[in-house]
Design an enzyme around this catalytic site. Structure first.
Site, PDB file in Angstrom:
ATOM      1  CB  THR A   1     -13.453  64.077  -2.349  1.00  0.00           C
ATOM      2  OG1 THR A   1     -14.308  65.162  -2.031  1.00  0.00           O
ATOM      3  CG2 THR A   1     -12.463  64.507  -3.410  1.00  0.00           C
TER       4      THR A   1
ATOM      5  NE  ARG B   1     -16.996  74.342  -0.652  1.00  0.00           N
ATOM      6  CZ  ARG B   1     -16.351  73.172  -0.678  1.00  0.00           C
ATOM      7  NH1 ARG B   1     -16.639  72.267  -1.582  1.00  0.00           N
ATOM      8  NH2 ARG B   1     -15.405  72.917   0.189  1.00  0.00           N
TER       9      ARG B   1
HETATM   10  N1  ASP Z   1     -12.471  68.386  -0.438  1.00  0.00           N
HETATM   11  C1  ASP Z   1     -13.851  68.329  -0.878  1.00  0.00           C
HETATM   12  C2  ASP Z   1     -14.385  69.712  -0.947  1.00  0.00           C
HETATM   13  O1  ASP Z   1     -14.103  70.486  -0.045  1.00  0.00           O
HETATM   14  C3  ASP Z   1     -14.755  67.558  -0.014  1.00  0.00           C
HETATM   15  C4  ASP Z   1     -14.276  66.251   0.454  1.00  0.00           C
HETATM   16  O2  ASP Z   1     -13.154  65.858   0.209  1.00  0.00           O
HETATM   17  O3  ASP Z   1     -15.049  65.563   1.085  1.00  0.00           O
HETATM   18  O4  ASP Z   1     -15.139  70.007  -1.832  1.00  0.00           O
END
Ligand code: ASP
Length: 345
Positions: free
Chosen positions: A195, A223
């Site tokens: 992310t 999701r």
């Molecule tokens: N926060 C993101 C999510 O849960 C994933 C991530 O930051 O790696 O979709």
């Protein structure tokens, strides 16, 4: 009138409890500031460049993260992002604009590699904040976004390997495994996280922010994580600053990470302290045994990032980690404050 130094301004904000810090028009920052997750060094550099050219912080933030969305080698964002458990890439993003107080978001979007740009369009061309799935795709088509296959060969092979080996290791669990008093979960699914969050402050103190992701690798279809949820993976308030998160989205949603950080700063907390407050909130709220390690600590990584209107920035994580920042001294990586001073397992 006695001129107020930046130090004096921050000190009085800290003492003034509920009064949100405001920057007088004459108090310009020496440089715009942008903060991001560690995959965003080029992104923060571009965001600051754009703000120096007069771009609004939210547009500068989206321009920055687009570099990462377009990079097929980053398997946590945009094209090349790891898919859901069905092998389909579903992207989430949101943007927030401090001066107007508006936001836009898109979740479970397929086939469009720049969901942050779609979120900007939702913010500017609709009366809504969040569009999901097929409706979001139809909206993106209407705005001329090009559809493409986001699953690269590299990501498809990683998914296939997981699929072939996963056995019972996935996100389907029983109520017993989820129980507060149940056994420690024996089939833990360690998600790969990624992310990019980017918070931006212009020299006049205006703020804007963005988070974009392909979400947790091999998640259940449909999701939605924290990244497209304003107040969770991203939030800003033009009177205060920006706050956002990456890492385990479910924990960030349950703690309302982004809005909590901004609220803490409105009470006078520094960006780093506000981020650490959010980490501690996640620790306190994580109770089920399957999410804890043998020492009773949360068994996942979460990272928080913040800026305030005075151009201060800070970040904190559950376990040791780094973040990207750019200000008058250029773009660089820096260590986050960490709750547990060791790398994530
Ligand atoms: N926060 C993101 C999510 O849960 C994933 C991530 O930051 O790696 O979709």
């Amino acid at each position: 009138m006695v001129p107020l130094s930046r130090r004096g301004f921050l000190g009085s904000a800290a003492a003034g409890a509920l009064a949100a810090p405001t920057v007088p028009a004459w108090l310009r920052l020496a440089s715009p500031v942008a903060i991001a997750s560690a995959n965003g060094v080029k992104a923060v550099e571009l965001a600051v460049q754009r703000m120096n050219e007069g771009w609004r912080p939210v547009d500068a933030a989206v321009a920055g993260v687009e570099l990462v969305e377009n990079d097929p080698e980053d398997d946590s964002v945009g094209i090349g992002g790891l898919p859901n458990e069905d092998g389909v890439v579903e992207l989430d993003a949101c943007v927030m604009d401090g001066p107007s107080g508006l936001g836009g978001a898109v979740a479970a979007l397929q086939n469009i590699k720049n969901p942050a740009q779609v979120a900007l369009k939702i913010m500017r061309h609709t009366d809504h904040v969040l569009l999901v799935g097929d409706g979001a795709l139809r909206f993106a088509r209407a705005h001329g976004f090009t559809e493409e296959n986001l699953l690269t060969e590299k990501s498809r092979k990683k998914w296939l390997e997981w699929r072939e080996k996963r056995s019972s290791i996935d996100d389907w669990i029983s109520p017993e495994e989820n129980g507060e008093h149940g056994k420690e979960w024996f089939r833990k699914f360690k998600h790969k996280t990624g992310t990019i969050h980017l918070g931006a402050v212009a020299a006049n103190g205006d703020v804007g922010s963005c988070t974009t992701t392909s979400g947790l690798a091999f998640k259940l279809a449909g999701r939605v994580g924290d990244s497209p949820l304003l107040g969770c993976g991203n939030y800003c308030d033009n009177d205060v600053g920006t706050g956002g998160g990456t890492g385990r989205g479910e924990a960030c949603i349950l703690a309302n990470g982004g809005s909590f950080i901004v609220h803490q700063m409105s009470l006078g907390r520094s960006p780093t302290d506000a981020c650490m407050d959010a980490v501690k909130r996640v620790v306190r709220l994580t109770k089920v045994k399957r999410l804890l390690d043998a020492k009773g600590r949360p068994d996942f990584q979460i990272q928080f990032y913040a800026t305030n209107k005075a151009g201060q920035f800070g970040a904190a994580a559950m376990f040791a980690d780094r973040f990207a920042v750019c200000d008058g001294s250029g773009a660089r990586l820096a260590d986050m404050a960490c709750h547990y001073d060791e790398p994530v397992k």
